[in-house]
Scaffold this motif. Structure first.
Motif, PDB file in Angstrom:
ATOM      1  N   GLY A  66     -50.574  15.820  53.174  1.00 16.89           N
ATOM      2  CA  GLY A  66     -49.732  15.937  51.999  1.00 16.89           C
ATOM      3  C   GLY A  66     -49.834  17.323  51.410  1.00 16.89           C
ATOM      4  N   VAL A  67     -49.436  17.413  50.152  1.00 16.99           N
ATOM      5  CA  VAL A  67     -49.404  18.690  49.437  1.00 16.99           C
ATOM      6  C   VAL A  67     -50.217  18.549  48.156  1.00 16.99           C
ATOM      7  N   LEU A  68     -51.017  19.548  47.863  1.00 18.83           N
ATOM      8  CA  LEU A  68     -51.793  19.554  46.625  1.00 18.83           C
ATOM      9  C   LEU A  68     -50.843  19.852  45.469  1.00 18.83           C
ATOM     10  N   VAL A 115     -61.172  18.031  41.684  1.00 20.50           N
ATOM     11  CA  VAL A 115     -60.310  16.857  41.838  1.00 20.50           C
ATOM     12  C   VAL A 115     -58.867  17.312  41.677  1.00 20.50           C
ATOM     13  N   GLY A 116     -57.964  16.573  42.286  1.00 23.10           N
ATOM     14  CA  GLY A 116     -56.575  16.955  42.175  1.00 23.10           C
ATOM     15  C   GLY A 116     -55.640  15.820  42.513  1.00 23.10           C
ATOM     16  N   TYR A 117     -54.379  16.050  42.228  1.00 23.67           N
ATOM     17  CA  TYR A 117     -53.339  15.115  42.638  1.00 23.67           C
ATOM     18  C   TYR A 117     -52.749  15.610  43.947  1.00 23.67           C
ATOM     19  N   ARG A 166     -48.272   9.631  45.317  1.00 24.66           N
ATOM     20  CA  ARG A 166     -49.181  10.586  44.675  1.00 24.66           C
ATOM     21  C   ARG A 166     -50.501   9.889  44.388  1.00 24.66           C
ATOM     22  N   THR A 167     -51.617  10.550  44.710  1.00 22.76           N
ATOM     23  CA  THR A 167     -52.922   9.971  44.433  1.00 22.76           C
ATOM     24  C   THR A 167     -53.868  11.005  43.851  1.00 22.76           C
ATOM     25  N   LEU A 168     -54.740  10.532  42.974  1.00 20.91           N
ATOM     26  CA  LEU A 168     -55.856  11.343  42.496  1.00 20.91           C
ATOM     27  C   LEU A 168     -56.919  11.342  43.582  1.00 20.91           C
ATOM     28  N   ALA A 169     -57.494  12.494  43.863  1.00 22.57           N
ATOM     29  CA  ALA A 169     -58.445  12.574  44.973  1.00 22.57           C
ATOM     30  C   ALA A 169     -59.505  13.634  44.704  1.00 22.57           C
TER      31      ALA A 169
END
Ligand SMILES: [Zn+2]
Length: 139
Positions: A76-78, A94-96, A104-107
């Motif tokens: 995916g894309v940050l 941390v980022g989406y 879209r996920t928080l990771a």
């Protein structure tokens, strides 16, 4: 085991488990093994086609209960990120991440040799039961 009893002693139907809209990164149970490898668990609606993160029993878009378990893309894309400064744990980026199917996920983000920046390509990494995204090869 006997279920809960409501007024008049009638059984109360068990409440269906509905996943939280945002993953709990400490114990999310989102990672599983699929034919294509270890992936985050998703749910796709058989009615409207929307894909959501996590195992769900109801589509969050149209409310349909006709949903299927799917493997989410590993790339995916940050979208955006930050670095949490946690006492005793150091820095935790941390980022989406916008996965390639639009979810879209928080990771947790692991930094590589190149600086993190919005819109960079990232890919899923697995370390035991932990998962994270890191800059994709070629970034
Ligand atoms: Zn739907």
């Amino acid at each position: 085991m006997a279920g809960a009893r409501g007024a008049g002693g009638h059984p109360v139907p068990a409440e269906a488990a509905v996943s939280a809209p945002v993953a709990d990164l400490a114990s999310d149970g989102l990672l599983d093994t699929f034919p294509e490898g270890r992936r985050l668990v998703g749910t796709q609606c058989d009615q409207c086609g929307r894909t959501m993160i996590g195992a769900r029993v109801v589509c969050s878009s149209c409310g349909s209960r006709e949903v299927s378990r799917v493997a989410l893309p590993a790339t995916g894309v940050l979208y955006s990120f930050t670095r949490l400064h946690v006492g005793g744990e150091g820095v935790r980026p941390v980022g989406y991440v916008d996965l390639d199917d639009g979810v879209r996920t928080l990771a947790d983000i692991r930094e590589g040799k190149v600086p993190l920046r919005p819109d960079m390509r990232v890919e899923l990494g697995v370390d035991g039961d932990d998962w994270f995204f890191a800059p994709a090869r070629g970034e």
